[in-house]
Design a protein around this motif. Sequence first.
Motif, mmCIF file in Angstrom:
data_model
loop_
_atom_site.group_PDB
_atom_site.id
_atom_site.type_symbol
_atom_site.label_atom_id
_atom_site.label_comp_id
_atom_site.label_asym_id
_atom_site.label_seq_id
_atom_site.Cartn_x
_atom_site.Cartn_y
_atom_site.Cartn_z
ATOM 1 N N LYS A 13 0.820 -1.209 0.000
ATOM 2 C CA LYS A 13 0.000 0.000 0.000
ATOM 3 C C LYS A 13 0.853 1.257 0.000
ATOM 4 N N GLU A 14 1.977 1.227 0.729
ATOM 5 C CA GLU A 14 2.795 2.416 0.891
ATOM 6 C C GLU A 14 3.793 2.635 -0.234
ATOM 7 N N LEU A 15 4.287 1.552 -0.848
ATOM 8 C CA LEU A 15 5.346 1.676 -1.854
ATOM 9 C C LEU A 15 4.916 1.228 -3.247
ATOM 10 N N TRP A 16 4.486 -0.006 -3.354
ATOM 11 C CA TRP A 16 4.179 -0.556 -4.674
ATOM 12 C C TRP A 16 2.991 0.156 -5.329
ATOM 13 N N ASN A 17 1.895 0.300 -4.587
ATOM 14 C CA ASN A 17 0.697 0.908 -5.183
ATOM 15 C C ASN A 17 0.916 2.348 -5.644
ATOM 16 N N PRO A 18 1.543 3.227 -4.823
ATOM 17 C CA PRO A 18 1.770 4.595 -5.322
ATOM 18 C C PRO A 18 2.789 4.659 -6.460
ATOM 19 N N PHE A 19 3.723 3.717 -6.503
ATOM 20 C CA PHE A 19 4.674 3.638 -7.614
ATOM 21 C C PHE A 19 3.934 3.337 -8.916
ATOM 22 N N ILE A 20 3.089 2.301 -8.881
ATOM 23 C CA ILE A 20 2.297 1.938 -10.063
ATOM 24 C C ILE A 20 1.292 3.038 -10.382
ATOM 25 N N GLY A 21 0.717 3.634 -9.331
ATOM 26 C CA GLY A 21 -0.255 4.695 -9.539
ATOM 27 C C GLY A 21 0.327 5.885 -10.280
ATOM 28 N N ALA A 22 1.558 6.270 -9.917
ATOM 29 C CA ALA A 22 2.210 7.399 -10.588
ATOM 30 C C ALA A 22 2.531 7.067 -12.034
ATOM 31 N N ILE A 23 3.000 5.859 -12.290
ATOM 32 C CA ILE A 23 3.328 5.442 -13.655
ATOM 33 C C ILE A 23 2.092 5.528 -14.552
ATOM 34 N N LYS A 24 0.953 5.101 -14.022
ATOM 35 C CA LYS A 24 -0.278 5.131 -14.810
ATOM 36 C C LYS A 24 -0.855 6.541 -14.917
ATOM 37 N N ARG A 25 -0.904 7.246 -13.804
ATOM 38 C CA ARG A 25 -1.524 8.572 -13.785
ATOM 39 C C ARG A 25 -0.791 9.557 -14.690
ATOM 40 N N TYR A 26 0.533 9.495 -14.661
ATOM 41 C CA TYR A 26 1.331 10.463 -15.413
ATOM 42 C C TYR A 26 1.924 9.883 -16.697
ATOM 43 N N GLU A 27 1.544 8.642 -17.021
ATOM 44 C CA GLU A 27 1.986 7.977 -18.257
ATOM 45 C C GLU A 27 3.514 8.039 -18.397
ATOM 46 N N LEU A 28 4.190 7.487 -17.393
ATOM 47 C CA LEU A 28 5.645 7.585 -17.329
ATOM 48 C C LEU A 28 6.369 6.549 -18.188
ATOM 49 N N ILE A 29 5.726 5.414 -18.464
ATOM 50 C CA ILE A 29 6.366 4.357 -19.247
ATOM 51 C C ILE A 29 5.507 4.030 -20.458
ATOM 52 N N CYS A 30 6.155 3.976 -21.612
ATOM 53 C CA CYS A 30 5.473 3.636 -22.866
ATOM 54 C C CYS A 30 6.103 2.378 -23.454
ATOM 55 N N PRO A 31 5.363 1.654 -24.302
ATOM 56 C CA PRO A 31 5.917 0.454 -24.924
ATOM 57 C C PRO A 31 7.212 0.749 -25.678
ATOM 58 N N GLY A 32 8.217 -0.083 -25.454
ATOM 59 C CA GLY A 32 9.480 0.075 -26.157
ATOM 60 C C GLY A 32 10.475 0.990 -25.470
ATOM 61 N N ASP A 33 10.100 1.592 -24.343
ATOM 62 C CA ASP A 33 11.024 2.468 -23.623
ATOM 63 C C ASP A 33 12.256 1.692 -23.153
ATOM 64 N N LYS A 34 13.397 2.365 -23.213
ATOM 65 C CA LYS A 34 14.601 1.870 -22.554
ATOM 66 C C LYS A 34 14.974 2.937 -21.538
ATOM 67 N N ILE A 35 14.866 2.583 -20.264
ATOM 68 C CA ILE A 35 14.962 3.561 -19.186
ATOM 69 C C ILE A 35 16.254 3.370 -18.399
ATOM 70 N N ALA A 36 16.991 4.455 -18.248
ATOM 71 C CA ALA A 36 18.174 4.449 -17.386
ATOM 72 C C ALA A 36 17.722 4.804 -15.975
ATOM 73 N N VAL A 37 17.710 3.809 -15.104
ATOM 74 C CA VAL A 37 17.333 4.018 -13.710
ATOM 75 C C VAL A 37 18.572 4.524 -12.978
ATOM 76 N N CYS A 38 18.539 5.768 -12.554
ATOM 77 C CA CYS A 38 19.734 6.435 -12.015
ATOM 78 C C CYS A 38 19.838 6.218 -10.507
ATOM 79 N N ILE A 39 20.911 5.594 -10.089
ATOM 80 C CA ILE A 39 21.111 5.238 -8.686
ATOM 81 C C ILE A 39 22.213 6.104 -8.092
ATOM 82 N N SER A 40 21.853 6.868 -7.056
ATOM 83 C CA SER A 40 22.842 7.698 -6.372
ATOM 84 C C SER A 40 23.499 6.956 -5.221
#
Length: 281
Positions: free
Chosen positions: A21-48
């Motif tokens: 509820k605290e992590l997974w759901n809001p993560f998925i919710g943001a991806i869907k609400r703001y259309e952050l990932i599209c088919p075919g994307d190659k995403i550089a996940v930046c780790i500090s």
Amino acid sequence: MKNEMEPYQKIERSIIKKYRKELWNPFIGAIKRYELICPGDKIAVCISGGKDSMLMAKLFQILGRFSDVPFEAVFIVMDPGYNELNRRKIESNAELLHIPITVFETDIFSVANKQEKNPCYLCARMRRGHLYSKAKELGCNKIALGHHFNDVIETTVMGMFYGSQLQAMPPKLHSLNFEGMELIRPLYCVHEDDILAWKRYNGLEFIQCACRFTENNAKSVNGIGDSKRQEIKELLRSLKQNDPDIEKSIFNSIHSVCLDTFPGYKTAGEAHSFLDKYNNR
């Protein structure tokens, strides 16, 4: 006898089960609400190396196994000049979490630390440029940064108090200097307190910013030092004592901006006055 889970599997399970509820759901919710990932994307996940970006990396790994939208994620770590201890900590955490990182080095700290005025701003700008460059080199069309809900709130309030402007942090934006590249913020709806709870639950330790300015803040009496962001954190913390929903209200407000009530605003870098339309009525 059933085999006991590996540490990284327990950590992943905590994301899906205990903190769903605290992590997974809001993560998925943001991806869907703001259309952050599209088919075919190659995403550089930046780790500090901090808690936020490490959690984001695990969330992307899990999403990659179940997503109906085909995408690819690569995990990059930019070393801006960490000391040996911090560098080892990042690498050991990546190994513990089973995150396959690609590390590249820069001299950002040595350059930014020579600046007496706005070193943090310079550092952030340089980091962003190096991350875009590396991501493009790896064939990515997006970079993902670990800014969370509280970063959004604090940035908005800081802009009002110290920047004389109403300016928020968008969930995604197009790069102005790297054509075809986008920046996305998948933790946009995840609260920092929940990230901290997940970190403590799993007994994890991550690095801080690791620059001399962060170290000065840590050594100060109240932990605030000269950081305006820390001042805002402290202010919001005190306001929440009387109104637990204060941060939620601020977050909702940036989604419901009423331009008709403002005497002035900017769009696409151009300033406008309410008089532009007022006198035509």
